[in-house]
Write a protein that holds these residues in place. Structure first.
Motif, PDB file in Angstrom:
ATOM      1  N   LEU A  27      32.556  46.751  25.598  1.00  0.00           N
ATOM      2  CA  LEU A  27      33.180  45.451  25.841  1.00  0.00           C
ATOM      3  C   LEU A  27      33.127  45.060  27.318  1.00  0.00           C
ATOM      4  CD1 LEU A  27      36.406  45.446  23.605  1.00  0.00           C
ATOM      5  CD2 LEU A  27      34.481  43.880  23.456  1.00  0.00           C
ATOM      6  N   PHE A  28      33.175  46.038  28.199  1.00  0.00           N
ATOM      7  CA  PHE A  28      33.252  45.750  29.638  1.00  0.00           C
ATOM      8  C   PHE A  28      31.954  46.080  30.362  1.00  0.00           C
ATOM      9  CE2 PHE A  28      37.642  47.121  28.370  1.00  0.00           C
ATOM     10  CZ  PHE A  28      38.173  45.839  28.294  1.00  0.00           C
ATOM     11  N   SER A  29      30.852  46.208  29.619  1.00  0.00           N
ATOM     12  CA  SER A  29      29.589  46.552  30.250  1.00  0.00           C
ATOM     13  C   SER A  29      29.067  45.449  31.169  1.00  0.00           C
ATOM     14  CB  SER A  29      28.534  46.862  29.180  1.00  0.00           C
ATOM     15  OG  SER A  29      28.350  45.738  28.330  1.00  0.00           O
ATOM     16  N   SER A  30      29.497  44.208  30.929  1.00  0.00           N
ATOM     17  CA  SER A  30      29.007  43.096  31.748  1.00  0.00           C
ATOM     18  C   SER A  30      29.816  42.898  33.026  1.00  0.00           C
ATOM     19  CB  SER A  30      29.035  41.804  30.925  1.00  0.00           C
ATOM     20  OG  SER A  30      30.366  41.481  30.552  1.00  0.00           O
ATOM     21  N   LEU A  31      30.925  43.604  33.185  1.00  0.00           N
ATOM     22  CA  LEU A  31      31.746  43.437  34.374  1.00  0.00           C
ATOM     23  C   LEU A  31      31.054  44.036  35.592  1.00  0.00           C
ATOM     24  CD1 LEU A  31      35.342  44.327  33.071  1.00  0.00           C
ATOM     25  CD2 LEU A  31      34.230  42.095  33.191  1.00  0.00           C
ATOM     26  N   THR A  32      31.296  43.429  36.738  1.00  0.00           N
ATOM     27  CA  THR A  32      30.773  43.976  37.985  1.00  0.00           C
ATOM     28  C   THR A  32      31.604  45.192  38.394  1.00  0.00           C
ATOM     29  OG1 THR A  32      32.193  42.580  39.355  1.00  0.00           O
ATOM     30  CG2 THR A  32      30.062  41.651  38.660  1.00  0.00           C
ATOM     31  N   GLU A  33      31.111  45.931  39.375  1.00  0.00           N
ATOM     32  CA  GLU A  33      31.834  47.113  39.827  1.00  0.00           C
ATOM     33  C   GLU A  33      33.200  46.736  40.407  1.00  0.00           C
ATOM     34  OE1 GLU A  33      32.341  51.187  40.232  1.00  0.00           O
ATOM     35  OE2 GLU A  33      30.789  50.038  39.195  1.00  0.00           O
ATOM     36  N   ASP A  34      33.263  45.634  41.148  1.00  0.00           N
ATOM     37  CA  ASP A  34      34.550  45.194  41.711  1.00  0.00           C
ATOM     38  C   ASP A  34      35.522  44.804  40.597  1.00  0.00           C
ATOM     39  OD1 ASP A  34      33.634  45.621  44.255  1.00  0.00           O
ATOM     40  OD2 ASP A  34      32.991  43.532  44.567  1.00  0.00           O
ATOM     41  N   GLU A  35      35.010  44.130  39.550  1.00  0.00           N
ATOM     42  CA  GLU A  35      35.877  43.735  38.440  1.00  0.00           C
ATOM     43  C   GLU A  35      36.376  44.965  37.684  1.00  0.00           C
ATOM     44  OE1 GLU A  35      33.884  39.349  37.437  1.00  0.00           O
ATOM     45  OE2 GLU A  35      33.159  41.165  36.452  1.00  0.00           O
ATOM     46  N   LYS A  36      35.522  45.971  37.514  1.00  0.00           N
ATOM     47  CA  LYS A  36      35.951  47.204  36.860  1.00  0.00           C
ATOM     48  C   LYS A  36      37.024  47.913  37.679  1.00  0.00           C
ATOM     49  CE  LYS A  36      31.782  48.316  34.193  1.00  0.00           C
ATOM     50  NZ  LYS A  36      30.699  49.316  33.980  1.00  0.00           N
ATOM     51  N   GLU A  37      36.844  47.929  39.000  1.00  0.00           N
ATOM     52  CA  GLU A  37      37.847  48.589  39.845  1.00  0.00           C
ATOM     53  C   GLU A  37      39.185  47.866  39.777  1.00  0.00           C
ATOM     54  OE1 GLU A  37      36.199  48.804  43.731  1.00  0.00           O
ATOM     55  OE2 GLU A  37      34.770  50.417  43.234  1.00  0.00           O
ATOM     56  N   THR A  38      39.140  46.537  39.730  1.00  0.00           N
ATOM     57  CA  THR A  38      40.387  45.771  39.612  1.00  0.00           C
ATOM     58  C   THR A  38      41.072  46.056  38.280  1.00  0.00           C
ATOM     59  OG1 THR A  38      39.468  44.003  40.999  1.00  0.00           O
ATOM     60  CG2 THR A  38      41.363  43.448  39.614  1.00  0.00           C
ATOM     61  N   LEU A  39      40.289  46.103  37.201  1.00  0.00           N
ATOM     62  CA  LEU A  39      40.858  46.368  35.879  1.00  0.00           C
ATOM     63  C   LEU A  39      41.354  47.802  35.780  1.00  0.00           C
ATOM     64  CD1 LEU A  39      41.331  44.998  33.150  1.00  0.00           C
ATOM     65  CD2 LEU A  39      39.100  45.806  32.410  1.00  0.00           C
ATOM     66  N   ALA A  40      40.616  48.738  36.370  1.00  0.00           N
ATOM     67  CA  ALA A  40      41.011  50.149  36.314  1.00  0.00           C
ATOM     68  C   ALA A  40      42.337  50.381  37.034  1.00  0.00           C
ATOM     69  CB  ALA A  40      39.926  51.025  36.914  1.00  0.00           C
ATOM     70  N   ALA A  41      42.569  49.639  38.106  1.00  0.00           N
ATOM     71  CA  ALA A  41      43.807  49.814  38.868  1.00  0.00           C
ATOM     72  C   ALA A  41      45.034  49.412  38.067  1.00  0.00           C
ATOM     73  CB  ALA A  41      43.734  49.009  40.160  1.00  0.00           C
ATOM     74  N   SER A  42      44.849  48.558  37.058  1.00  0.00           N
ATOM     75  CA  SER A  42      45.989  48.091  36.250  1.00  0.00           C
ATOM     76  C   SER A  42      46.174  48.896  34.967  1.00  0.00           C
ATOM     77  CB  SER A  42      45.794  46.617  35.904  1.00  0.00           C
ATOM     78  OG  SER A  42      44.662  46.452  35.065  1.00  0.00           O
ATOM     79  N   MET A  43      45.306  49.852  34.684  1.00  0.00           N
ATOM     80  CA  MET A  43      45.397  50.621  33.447  1.00  0.00           C
ATOM     81  C   MET A  43      46.573  51.589  33.495  1.00  0.00           C
ATOM     82  SD  MET A  43      41.316  51.328  32.829  1.00  0.00           S
ATOM     83  CE  MET A  43      41.538  52.353  31.373  1.00  0.00           C
ATOM     84  N   THR A  44      47.206  51.768  32.338  1.00  0.00           N
ATOM     85  CA  THR A  44      48.383  52.635  32.229  1.00  0.00           C
ATOM     86  C   THR A  44      48.043  53.853  31.373  1.00  0.00           C
ATOM     87  OG1 THR A  44      49.821  50.696  32.344  1.00  0.00           O
ATOM     88  CG2 THR A  44      50.800  52.753  31.567  1.00  0.00           C
TER      89      THR A  44
END
Length: 386
Positions: free
Chosen positions: A232-249
């Motif tokens: 689902l998140f294969s199209s995200l850029t590296e910066d977008e993945k890092e932003t999303l990863a920081a919010s994961m619980t």
């Protein structure tokens, strides 16, 4: 009596040399018997095999010389096998009566299989056994009864060698089941922080050097590794993945804990970090198993993206660790780059059409929908401007 009377009449009335005729017929009988020896052997062997019934039509048999296949026809002369290459093998019954065979479909259709795996002993053998048991619990292809087993075969400073034993419904499912187990082995071993050991005869650097080289590589946080594994998140850029990863619980669940109840609407996506889960659906008084989840699998994408309720309950078979992505964490990314909605919708629709969807939606809910309709629902749920 009739034959003797006829021969007497021929000898005394017509003065025919009956002795010569009898001698000649005996020779002909011997010649005929020798010529039909193989055929007669096949006939009587076929009668013996049919009376003994060591196999039946549809059984999978293996001969001592390595020939194997499924029995598709047996007659008075030969037995026909269909091998794994879809070739017809014709075996004379006399040959089958002499050679030993193993019937893999008797006394029932279930078939046992084993796999051997070697793991670098960075943790105790009992902990490694728990990981292997989680591998077997995660499989959809093997039988729950009799219970699959794990046995340590050897222990050295370089590796723990384990044997995984399990059963499948039919010999034809042994190959796909082994493929699934190999995939689950890789995922569970990586999730547990373990490493597969080299074969005994493999050449190369010692395990200590390989571990040092692995530790020297740049460390990638666990949330980012999990996002890399989610299509689902294969199209995200590296910066977008890092932003999303920081919010994961990070969340943990004990064995037998219920993660999701059937009918619940989950406003978050959960990625399995370690452990095994089972998905079940209640239909009347009957509970149906839909499948199992292992490290790297995820669920809740329909609730996260389009607000659809779950069609199955999820229960932990072992201690489970999951990482959760809430709708609030994904909303800023969709507002900053609205095109992500189309990419997510296309991936979600592909998973539904290929049967990879994680038990989240009844078939009638999303079946037949287009990417544009899913994009509209995603943008409406996340309040993204059209």
């Amino acid at each position: 009596i009739y034959l003797g009377a006829i021969l007497s009449v021929v000898a005394y009335v017509f003065s025919f040399p009956v002795g010569t005729l009898i001698a000649t017929s005996g020779v002909l009988a011997i010649i005929l018997g020798l010529a039909m020896q193989s055929t007669l052997s096949d006939v009587f062997s076929g009668i013996a095999l049919n009376l003994g019934r060591p196999y039946a039509i549809g059984d999978w048999i293996v001969l001592n010389d390595g020939v194997e296949g499924r029995v598709v026809e047996t007659n008075w002369r030969s037995t026909h096998l269909l091998n794994g290459s879809n070739d017809l093998v014709v075996l004379p019954n006399s040959f089958l009566a002499k050679v030993g065979l193993t019937n893999l479909s008797s006394p029932d259709r279930s078939h046992g299989a084993t796999l051997t795996v070697r793991v670098v002993p960075t943790i105790g053998p009992s902990a490694i056994i728990d990981v292997m048991r989680a591998v077997l619990l995660s499989s959809d292809s093997i039988l729950a009864e009799p219970k699959p087993g794990v046995q340590i075969k050897s222990l050295t400073s370089d590796a723990v060698e384990l044997e995984l034993s399990f059963r499948v419904k039919d010999i034809g499912q042994a190959g796909p089941a082994k493929n699934e187990i190999f995939d689950l082995l890789y995922r569970h071993v990586k999730a547990a922080g373990l490493a597969l050991a080299r074969p005994l005869d493999a050449a190369g650097p010692p395990p200590e050097q390989l571990q040092q080289e692995e530790m020297a590589k740049p460390h990638r946080p666990t949330p980012l590794k999990l996002l890399d594994a989610v299509p689902l998140f294969s199209s995200l850029t590296e910066d977008e993945k890092e932003t999303l990863a920081a919010s994961m619980t990070r969340r943990t669940f004990k064995k037998d804990a219920i993660l999701i109840e059937q009918g619940d609407t989950v406003a978050s996506l959960m990625i399995v970090r370690s452990g095994a889960l089972i998905a079940t659906r209640q239909e009347g008084h009957k509970e149906i198993e839909l499948g199992r989840l292992a490290p790297g699998d995820y669920f809740g994408e329909s609730g996260l993206l389009i607000g659809v309720g779950e069609a199955a309950s999820l229960r932990a078979l072992t201690f489970v660790v999951v990482y959760e992505i809430a709708q609030a964490s994904l909303m800023p990314l969709l507002h900053d780059r609205p095109g992500i909605a189309e990419e997510l919708a296309a991936t979600l629709l592909h998973r539904i059409e290929t049967g990879q969807h994680s038990f989240a939606v009844e078939g009638a809910t999303l079946h037949g929908r287009s990417v544009s309709s899913l994009v509209t629902r995603i943008r409406h749920l996340f309040k993204v401007p059209q």
